[in-house]
Design a protein around this motif. Structure first.
Motif, PDB file in Angstrom:
ATOM      1  N   ASP A 134      10.109   9.042  -1.640  1.00  0.00           N
ATOM      2  CA  ASP A 134       9.609   9.536  -0.352  1.00  0.00           C
ATOM      3  C   ASP A 134       8.231   8.989   0.006  1.00  0.00           C
ATOM      4  O   ASP A 134       7.670   9.365   1.034  1.00  0.00           O
ATOM      5  CB  ASP A 134       9.546  11.070  -0.385  1.00  0.00           C
ATOM      6  N   VAL A 135       7.651   8.174  -0.853  1.00  0.00           N
ATOM      7  CA  VAL A 135       6.303   7.650  -0.578  1.00  0.00           C
ATOM      8  C   VAL A 135       6.407   6.461   0.381  1.00  0.00           C
ATOM      9  O   VAL A 135       7.055   5.464   0.062  1.00  0.00           O
ATOM     10  CB  VAL A 135       5.616   7.208  -1.885  1.00  0.00           C
ATOM     11  N   PRO A 136       5.781   6.565   1.579  1.00  0.00           N
ATOM     12  CA  PRO A 136       5.826   5.404   2.474  1.00  0.00           C
ATOM     13  C   PRO A 136       5.020   4.257   1.876  1.00  0.00           C
ATOM     14  O   PRO A 136       3.941   4.461   1.312  1.00  0.00           O
ATOM     15  CB  PRO A 136       5.142   5.904   3.753  1.00  0.00           C
ATOM     16  N   ILE A 137       5.562   3.032   1.979  1.00  0.00           N
ATOM     17  CA  ILE A 137       4.845   1.854   1.488  1.00  0.00           C
ATOM     18  C   ILE A 137       4.609   0.916   2.665  1.00  0.00           C
ATOM     19  O   ILE A 137       5.550   0.548   3.383  1.00  0.00           O
ATOM     20  CB  ILE A 137       5.638   1.151   0.370  1.00  0.00           C
ATOM     21  N   PHE A 138       3.336   0.585   2.893  1.00  0.00           N
ATOM     22  CA  PHE A 138       2.954  -0.241   4.034  1.00  0.00           C
ATOM     23  C   PHE A 138       2.653  -1.660   3.565  1.00  0.00           C
ATOM     24  O   PHE A 138       1.875  -1.854   2.629  1.00  0.00           O
ATOM     25  CB  PHE A 138       1.766   0.397   4.761  1.00  0.00           C
ATOM     26  N   TYR A 188       0.841  -1.209   0.000  1.00  0.00           N
ATOM     27  CA  TYR A 188       0.000   0.000   0.000  1.00  0.00           C
ATOM     28  C   TYR A 188       0.875   1.258   0.000  1.00  0.00           C
ATOM     29  O   TYR A 188       1.430   1.645   1.022  1.00  0.00           O
ATOM     30  CB  TYR A 188      -0.898  -0.027   1.243  1.00  0.00           C
ATOM     31  N   PRO A 189       1.007   1.928  -1.150  1.00  0.00           N
ATOM     32  CA  PRO A 189       1.779   3.175  -1.192  1.00  0.00           C
ATOM     33  C   PRO A 189       0.866   4.330  -0.781  1.00  0.00           C
ATOM     34  O   PRO A 189      -0.218   4.512  -1.337  1.00  0.00           O
ATOM     35  CB  PRO A 189       2.181   3.317  -2.660  1.00  0.00           C
ATOM     36  N   LEU A 190       1.294   5.084   0.238  1.00  0.00           N
ATOM     37  CA  LEU A 190       0.453   6.167   0.784  1.00  0.00           C
ATOM     38  C   LEU A 190       0.679   7.443  -0.020  1.00  0.00           C
ATOM     39  O   LEU A 190       1.480   8.299   0.335  1.00  0.00           O
ATOM     40  CB  LEU A 190       0.801   6.385   2.269  1.00  0.00           C
ATOM     41  N   ASN A 233      11.893  -6.388  -0.120  1.00  0.00           N
ATOM     42  CA  ASN A 233      12.824  -6.163  -1.230  1.00  0.00           C
ATOM     43  C   ASN A 233      12.188  -5.288  -2.306  1.00  0.00           C
ATOM     44  O   ASN A 233      12.791  -4.339  -2.805  1.00  0.00           O
ATOM     45  CB  ASN A 233      13.231  -7.496  -1.875  1.00  0.00           C
ATOM     46  N   LEU A 234      10.958  -5.646  -2.644  1.00  0.00           N
ATOM     47  CA  LEU A 234      10.249  -4.904  -3.692  1.00  0.00           C
ATOM     48  C   LEU A 234      10.049  -3.448  -3.284  1.00  0.00           C
ATOM     49  O   LEU A 234      10.337  -2.514  -4.046  1.00  0.00           O
ATOM     50  CB  LEU A 234       8.897  -5.584  -3.954  1.00  0.00           C
ATOM     51  N   GLY A 235       9.552  -3.241  -2.059  1.00  0.00           N
ATOM     52  CA  GLY A 235       9.292  -1.885  -1.564  1.00  0.00           C
ATOM     53  C   GLY A 235      10.556  -1.050  -1.504  1.00  0.00           C
ATOM     54  O   GLY A 235      10.589   0.086  -1.980  1.00  0.00           O
ATOM     55  N   ARG A 236      11.625  -1.640  -0.945  1.00  0.00           N
ATOM     56  CA  ARG A 236      12.873  -0.882  -0.768  1.00  0.00           C
ATOM     57  C   ARG A 236      13.549  -0.553  -2.080  1.00  0.00           C
ATOM     58  O   ARG A 236      14.393   0.336  -2.143  1.00  0.00           O
ATOM     59  CB  ARG A 236      13.833  -1.671   0.128  1.00  0.00           C
ATOM     60  N   SER A 237      13.175  -1.283  -3.131  1.00  0.00           N
ATOM     61  CA  SER A 237      13.782  -0.976  -4.430  1.00  0.00           C
ATOM     62  C   SER A 237      13.247   0.340  -5.004  1.00  0.00           C
ATOM     63  O   SER A 237      13.859   0.933  -5.883  1.00  0.00           O
ATOM     64  CB  SER A 237      13.539  -2.124  -5.422  1.00  0.00           C
TER      65      SER A 237
END
Lengths: 258, 258
Positions: B130-134, B115-117, B148-152
């Motif tokens: 800068d988009v937080p991903i939950f 979930y990208p906020l 891994n996917l989010g941090r990429s």
């Protein structure tokens, strides 16, 4: 082209702190500053070239042409009753919500309103160039002076009626004070769950930019705008027992009925 | 260090339009895109290096490892029921408000939430950094892949519970959707008086910056924060007969009682 004035600043709060140096930078002279709190008057004086601290509200011997009240709304009338002004001077207040007639005790002078639509914080630089300034005056001569004064620091100077000024002030309460309260509620909800308000920063920045770019009519998103009753129910279920449930419901209903 | 994945994107709305190229830029491969609307699938394909348009929800022969649902909330369950996935794949939805269990029909795969906020608009560039991903996942192996996917693509990747995610979504509604509605009301009030929403631009920018800088608790200003009952009465008098009076009163009472 520009006219320069000799000015006295009454009050030493956030607005005075920003406005007085700005007027000097535009070429006007600040002759005097007055504050009920002597320390604040001295702090303001330090920001200015050559202003004197005036010890009382008796300005009958002053050489200033314009007296600008930068005092809180509820102090305007009291100051107007106590102040003594020289003949042929102009006295202005700077409030969004107070009638020009609050100044009418000062019968010897012309009266006006000089309302900059901005929120000021000491120590935080504001560019006046883009701050709209709304003017009201009791006669054309005074309005002309107010326009000169306003245009010397801002690109956006507008003559308005009292009712206009009230509408602008109410709109500003919705767009800014109430918006900050929405941020406060978001912050409280996140805090309970152990999250920081900062996680909303990119979303808030993008939302505000979008609203300013394409207008709030076109920028409305979210479950209420989509008419997504299932998500709305989930949210109200989540807020059950919370002091914010009623507000969630009211604003949601307004968005649904648009 | 980074792991790269072969990915399929289901859906072609605002999020897909931004997320798919971003994932490619981060080094992943988008193998396929699917949309109920063939034209939208083609538009999305044009933004990508080498993705194919997949004609149906039958992905049983696909070589993708991760399937990302970028569909509307109410379509998640339906797609999850219809989709056929290859073994050992992961399927994710991207919604703030939908349970991870909406994906449980796809029993053959691991399931998760990504979930990208942020609010996304086609044609408007967003920096994902800068988009937080939950993230939420049903097992550790899947969570590791999601991280891994989010941090990429983002510096801010956080594992959350379903309740956390709901709180974040509700907070975002207050901070963004409801804020936009406050702008809408301000716009309406100004419009009646013949003014443009643009006059509030510098004030809104400064208010939002201040709130983000020092926190909404410390940034609250205005007549309610000052307890200025005289101005509040004037504003409610101004709003008499308006559909916005009740909201003014409710939010004001909340600020007064803080």
């Amino acid at each position: 082209m520009a006219d320069y004035y000799d000015i006295t600043i009454i009050g030493s709060g956030n607005l005075a702190w920003h406005l007085a140096p700005e007027l000097e930078n535009a070429g006007h002279r600040i002759l005097e500053v007055y504050s009920r709190t002597p320390k604040n008057a001295r702090d303001l004086q330090k920001r200015l070239y050559n202003a004197e601290i005036h010890p009382s509200l008796d300005f009958s011997e002053s050489e200033a042409e314009i007296f600008i009240l930068c005092v809180s709304d509820d102090a305007i009338e009291e100051v107007a009753q106590k102040i003594a002004l020289p003949g042929r001077s102009i006295i202005l207040h700077t409030s969004g919500s107070q009638s020009i007639s609050k100044l009418s005790y000062t019968a010897i002078s012309d009266i006006g309103v000089f309302y900059p639509l901005q929120t000021f914080t000491k120590g935080k630089r504001i560019s006046f160039e883009d701050v709209p300034i709304f003017l009201e005056a009791e006669n054309n001569h005074t309005m002309k002076t107010l326009k000169n004064l306003g245009r010397s620091i801002s690109k956006k100077v507008v003559e308005v009626s009292s009712k206009d000024r009230m509408a602008i002030h109410v709109a500003a309460v919705f767009a800014c004070n109430f918006t900050n309260h929405m941020f406060h509620i978001a912050n409280r909800i996140l805090h309970v769950q152990g999250f920081d308000f900062d996680i909303l920063r990119p979303l808030i920045a993008e939302t505000v930019n979008k609203s300013l770019d394409i207008g709030p009519e076109n920028a409305q998103t979210g479950p209420a705008a989509r008419g997504d009753l299932e998500v709305l129910d989930k949210h109200m279920d989540f807020l059950k027992g919370s002091e914010y449930l009623e507000m969630y419901r009211m604003i949601t209903e307004k968005i649904l009925s648009r």
